[in-house]
Design an enzyme around this catalytic site. Structure first.
Site, PDB file in Angstrom:
ATOM      1  N   HIS A 115     -21.078-123.641  36.494  1.00 30.47           N
ATOM      2  CA  HIS A 115     -22.255-124.422  36.089  1.00 30.47           C
ATOM      3  C   HIS A 115     -23.458-123.848  36.729  1.00 30.47           C
ATOM      4  O   HIS A 115     -24.914-124.199  36.171  1.00 30.47           O
ATOM      5  CB  HIS A 115     -21.951-125.877  36.368  1.00 30.47           C
ATOM      6  CG  HIS A 115     -22.942-126.792  35.910  1.00 30.47           C
ATOM      7  ND1 HIS A 115     -23.783-126.600  34.705  1.00 30.47           N
ATOM      8  CD2 HIS A 115     -23.366-127.788  36.566  1.00 30.47           C
ATOM      9  CE1 HIS A 115     -24.361-127.651  34.693  1.00 30.47           C
ATOM     10  NE2 HIS A 115     -24.292-128.436  35.837  1.00 30.47           N
TER      11      HIS A 115
ATOM     12  N   HIS B 142     -20.888-131.300  29.711  1.00 30.07           N
ATOM     13  CA  HIS B 142     -21.227-132.195  30.897  1.00 30.07           C
ATOM     14  C   HIS B 142     -21.613-133.331  30.382  1.00 30.07           C
ATOM     15  O   HIS B 142     -22.782-133.936  30.248  1.00 30.07           O
ATOM     16  CB  HIS B 142     -22.511-131.577  31.651  1.00 30.07           C
ATOM     17  CG  HIS B 142     -22.103-130.465  32.268  1.00 30.07           C
ATOM     18  ND1 HIS B 142     -21.791-130.021  33.807  1.00 30.07           N
ATOM     19  CD2 HIS B 142     -21.857-129.063  31.715  1.00 30.07           C
ATOM     20  CE1 HIS B 142     -21.598-128.908  34.022  1.00 30.07           C
ATOM     21  NE2 HIS B 142     -21.470-128.174  32.796  1.00 30.07           N
TER      22      HIS B 142
ATOM     23  N   ALA C 133      -4.155-140.236  11.488  1.00 27.99           N
ATOM     24  CA  ALA C 133      -5.666-140.455  11.513  1.00 27.99           C
ATOM     25  C   ALA C 133      -6.077-139.326  12.701  1.00 27.99           C
ATOM     26  O   ALA C 133      -5.377-139.122  13.874  1.00 27.99           O
ATOM     27  CB  ALA C 133      -5.984-141.719  12.221  1.00 27.99           C
ATOM     28  N   TRP C 134      -7.148-138.586  12.592  1.00 26.73           N
ATOM     29  CA  TRP C 134      -7.615-137.680  13.489  1.00 26.73           C
ATOM     30  C   TRP C 134      -9.258-137.542  13.245  1.00 26.73           C
ATOM     31  O   TRP C 134      -9.578-137.972  12.216  1.00 26.73           O
ATOM     32  CB  TRP C 134      -6.801-136.417  13.670  1.00 26.73           C
ATOM     33  CG  TRP C 134      -6.712-135.638  12.400  1.00 26.73           C
ATOM     34  CD1 TRP C 134      -6.992-135.965  11.198  1.00 26.73           C
ATOM     35  CD2 TRP C 134      -6.062-134.456  12.292  1.00 26.73           C
ATOM     36  NE1 TRP C 134      -6.706-135.468  10.279  1.00 26.73           N
ATOM     37  CE2 TRP C 134      -5.963-134.237  10.854  1.00 26.73           C
ATOM     38  CE3 TRP C 134      -5.312-133.592  13.105  1.00 26.73           C
ATOM     39  CZ2 TRP C 134      -5.403-132.987  10.314  1.00 26.73           C
ATOM     40  CZ3 TRP C 134      -4.729-132.636  12.726  1.00 26.73           C
ATOM     41  CH2 TRP C 134      -4.681-132.126  11.274  1.00 26.73           C
ATOM     42  N   ASN C 135      -9.870-137.068  14.410  1.00 22.47           N
ATOM     43  CA  ASN C 135     -11.304-136.894  14.334  1.00 22.47           C
ATOM     44  C   ASN C 135     -11.671-135.420  15.080  1.00 22.47           C
ATOM     45  O   ASN C 135     -10.677-135.028  15.590  1.00 22.47           O
ATOM     46  CB  ASN C 135     -11.841-137.880  15.480  1.00 22.47           C
ATOM     47  CG  ASN C 135     -11.577-139.260  14.960  1.00 22.47           C
ATOM     48  OD1 ASN C 135     -11.682-139.744  13.804  1.00 22.47           O
ATOM     49  ND2 ASN C 135     -11.043-140.034  15.828  1.00 22.47           N
TER      50      ASN C 135
ATOM     51  N   PHE D  34      -0.628-140.065   6.558  1.00 22.98           N
ATOM     52  CA  PHE D  34       0.206-140.753   7.237  1.00 22.98           C
ATOM     53  C   PHE D  34      -0.468-140.674   8.879  1.00 22.98           C
ATOM     54  O   PHE D  34       0.152-140.994   9.697  1.00 22.98           O
ATOM     55  CB  PHE D  34       1.697-140.317   7.433  1.00 22.98           C
ATOM     56  CG  PHE D  34       2.439-140.091   6.154  1.00 22.98           C
ATOM     57  CD1 PHE D  34       2.785-138.651   5.855  1.00 22.98           C
ATOM     58  CD2 PHE D  34       2.433-140.931   5.475  1.00 22.98           C
ATOM     59  CE1 PHE D  34       3.438-138.676   4.473  1.00 22.98           C
ATOM     60  CE2 PHE D  34       3.228-141.077   4.278  1.00 22.98           C
ATOM     61  CZ  PHE D  34       3.561-139.530   3.832  1.00 22.98           C
TER      62      PHE D  34
ATOM     63  N   ASP E 132     -18.043-130.815  37.306  1.00 17.43           N
ATOM     64  CA  ASP E 132     -18.967-129.661  37.356  1.00 17.43           C
ATOM     65  C   ASP E 132     -18.136-128.537  38.079  1.00 17.43           C
ATOM     66  O   ASP E 132     -17.668-128.501  39.321  1.00 17.43           O
ATOM     67  CB  ASP E 132     -20.053-129.889  38.322  1.00 17.43           C
ATOM     68  CG  ASP E 132     -21.155-130.833  37.408  1.00 17.43           C
ATOM     69  OD1 ASP E 132     -22.016-131.029  38.165  1.00 17.43           O
ATOM     70  OD2 ASP E 132     -20.852-130.947  36.359  1.00 17.43           O
TER      71      ASP E 132
ATOM     72  N   HIS F 247     -17.570-136.534  34.110  1.00 15.70           N
ATOM     73  CA  HIS F 247     -17.088-135.041  33.972  1.00 15.70           C
ATOM     74  C   HIS F 247     -17.033-134.270  35.458  1.00 15.70           C
ATOM     75  O   HIS F 247     -17.622-134.765  36.487  1.00 15.70           O
ATOM     76  CB  HIS F 247     -18.192-134.286  32.908  1.00 15.70           C
ATOM     77  CG  HIS F 247     -19.495-134.255  33.639  1.00 15.70           C
ATOM     78  ND1 HIS F 247     -20.519-135.312  33.656  1.00 15.70           N
ATOM     79  CD2 HIS F 247     -20.156-133.119  34.137  1.00 15.70           C
ATOM     80  CE1 HIS F 247     -21.829-134.594  34.029  1.00 15.70           C
ATOM     81  NE2 HIS F 247     -21.413-133.598  34.418  1.00 15.70           N
TER      82      HIS F 247
ATOM     83  N   HIS G 150     -26.027-129.479  43.214  1.00 14.67           N
ATOM     84  CA  HIS G 150     -25.673-128.335  42.575  1.00 14.67           C
ATOM     85  C   HIS G 150     -25.619-127.178  43.028  1.00 14.67           C
ATOM     86  O   HIS G 150     -24.445-126.327  43.274  1.00 14.67           O
ATOM     87  CB  HIS G 150     -26.199-128.476  41.169  1.00 14.67           C
ATOM     88  CG  HIS G 150     -25.894-129.366  40.275  1.00 14.67           C
ATOM     89  ND1 HIS G 150     -26.593-130.616  40.026  1.00 14.67           N
ATOM     90  CD2 HIS G 150     -25.135-129.480  39.120  1.00 14.67           C
ATOM     91  CE1 HIS G 150     -26.145-131.427  39.212  1.00 14.67           C
ATOM     92  NE2 HIS G 150     -25.279-130.886  38.486  1.00 14.67           N
TER      93      HIS G 150
HETATM   94  O1  LIG Z   1     -24.496-131.140  36.006  1.00 13.75           O
HETATM   95  C1  LIG Z   1     -24.916-131.817  35.242  1.00 13.75           C
HETATM   96  O2  LIG Z   1     -24.567-132.669  34.257  1.00 13.75           O
HETATM   97  C2  LIG Z   1     -26.488-132.168  35.795  1.00 13.75           C
HETATM   98  O3  LIG Z   1     -26.457-133.201  36.458  1.00 13.75           O
HETATM   99  C3  LIG Z   1     -27.404-131.253  35.537  1.00 13.75           C
HETATM  100  C4  LIG Z   1     -27.304-130.015  34.669  1.00 13.75           C
HETATM  101  C5  LIG Z   1     -28.506-129.229  34.378  1.00 13.75           C
HETATM  102  C6  LIG Z   1     -29.441-129.430  35.132  1.00 13.75           C
HETATM  103  C7  LIG Z   1     -29.668-130.349  36.119  1.00 13.75           C
HETATM  104  C8  LIG Z   1     -28.597-131.320  36.116  1.00 13.75           C
HETATM  105  S1  LIG Z   1     -28.765-132.653  37.178  1.00 13.75           S
HETATM  106 MN   LIG Z   2     -22.394-131.585  35.183  1.00 13.16          MN
END
Ligand SMILES: O=C(O)C(=O)c1ccccc1S
Ligand SMILES: [Mn+2]
Ligand SMILES: [Ca+2]
Length: 263
Positions: free
Chosen positions: A83, A73, A64-66, A62, A79, A77, A213
């Site tokens: 990260h 990332h 559906a799923w994945n 009954f 950060d 998305h 970053h």
């Molecule tokens: O955060 C990310 O997805 C990303 O852009 C990135 C990740 C790791 C290294 C460099 C970058 S530039």
């Molecule tokens: Mn990222």
């Protein structure tokens, strides 16, 4: 207006459609463009895979799923500070520990679409940001700053979206000084782009490598990448909902980015 009245007005606007919900999210699947780093430097996020468990058949009559094979990332998305090495020690620096109060915030949208169309290596400078503030008003503490480049038009074609040649990727982004300004002078919540990452394509070769970053996460602040439809947002006034999955010790997460915009 009291907070209750404000919420009631938002509810009414959502129900009568005068308060628009703009989807700022790219499709997430096997065709989603993913960052490609120099193979001698780093491993990459594997391509997204969607695997069927059942679809109303003999393995689940009954339902559906994945199940997914999915990097943190990937696609549109979020950060989190963990990260990056500069944000690794913040106790509230992973997606499961960031204060949820920070997942809904006002957004400033700086339109660089013409500059980016003329020069894929366009870098936003502090002068650009100050000129934008003179026209639209100052960026306030706790707000997002989003760089509109309309790069989402390339999102359906990985080669065009990454735009790389023998010298590396050519995609627009911020100077280190812009992020420094947003973090230290404006105390912005974070920085978002419509490209594969928060940094410009050439940022690996900058004096501070990957300065967006480096500096965002050094200041325990957040990044958003691969946003779409920023052309549908006003320069000021939108409220952005950007909530990462609560991945235990996660460094980031695909999100459904949504903007509330007055009709
Ligand atoms: O955060 C990310 O997805 C990303 O852009 C990135 C990740 C790791 C290294 C460099 C970058 S530039
Ligand atoms: Mn990222
Ligand atoms: Ca669009």
């Amino acid at each position: 207006m009291t907070q209750k009245e404000t919420l009631a007005a938002i509810a009414a606007g959502l129900l009568d459609g005068t308060l628009k919900v703009i989807d700022c999210t790219a499709p997430l699947g096997p065709d989603t463009p993913l960052l490609k780093l120099p193979p001698e430097l780093a491993d990459d996020t594997p391509k997204i895979e969607i695997h069927k468990i059942s679809e109303y058949g003999d393995r689940g009559p009954f339902w559906a799923w994945n199940w997914l094979k999915l990097g943190e990332h990937s696609g549109t998305h979020y950060d989190a500070p963990h990260h990056w090495i500069t944000g690794k020690d913040y106790p509230d620096g992973s997606v499961d520990t960031v204060d949820p109060q920070k997942f809904v915030a006002p957004a400033n949208v700086i339109d660089c679409s013409k500059e980016a169309a003329e020069d894929p290596d366009f870098l936003l400078t502090v002068e650009h940001v100050k000129a934008w503030e003179a026209e639209h008003g100052e960026i306030k503490e706790g707000e997002w700053v989003l760089m509109r480049t309309d790069w989402d038009r390339f999102n359906g074609n990985e080669a065009a979206y990454l735009n790389a040649d023998e010298h590396g990727p050519h995609t627009p982004g911020p100077t280190a000084e812009v992020i420094q300004y947003l973090m230290e002078d404006r105390k912005a919540l974070g920085w978002g782009t419509q490209c594969i990452g928060t940094d410009a394509g050439a940022a690996g070769g900058f004096e501070i490598p990957f300065p967006a970053h480096n500096l965002l996460h050094k200041h325990n602040r957040y990044g958003l990448a691969s946003l779409t439809n920023l052309d549908k947002l006003p320069p000021k006034g939108a409220i952005l909902i950007a909530a990462p999955l609560k991945i235990v010790k996660g460094t980031g997460s695909p999100i459904r980015a949504l903007a509330l915009v007055a009709g």
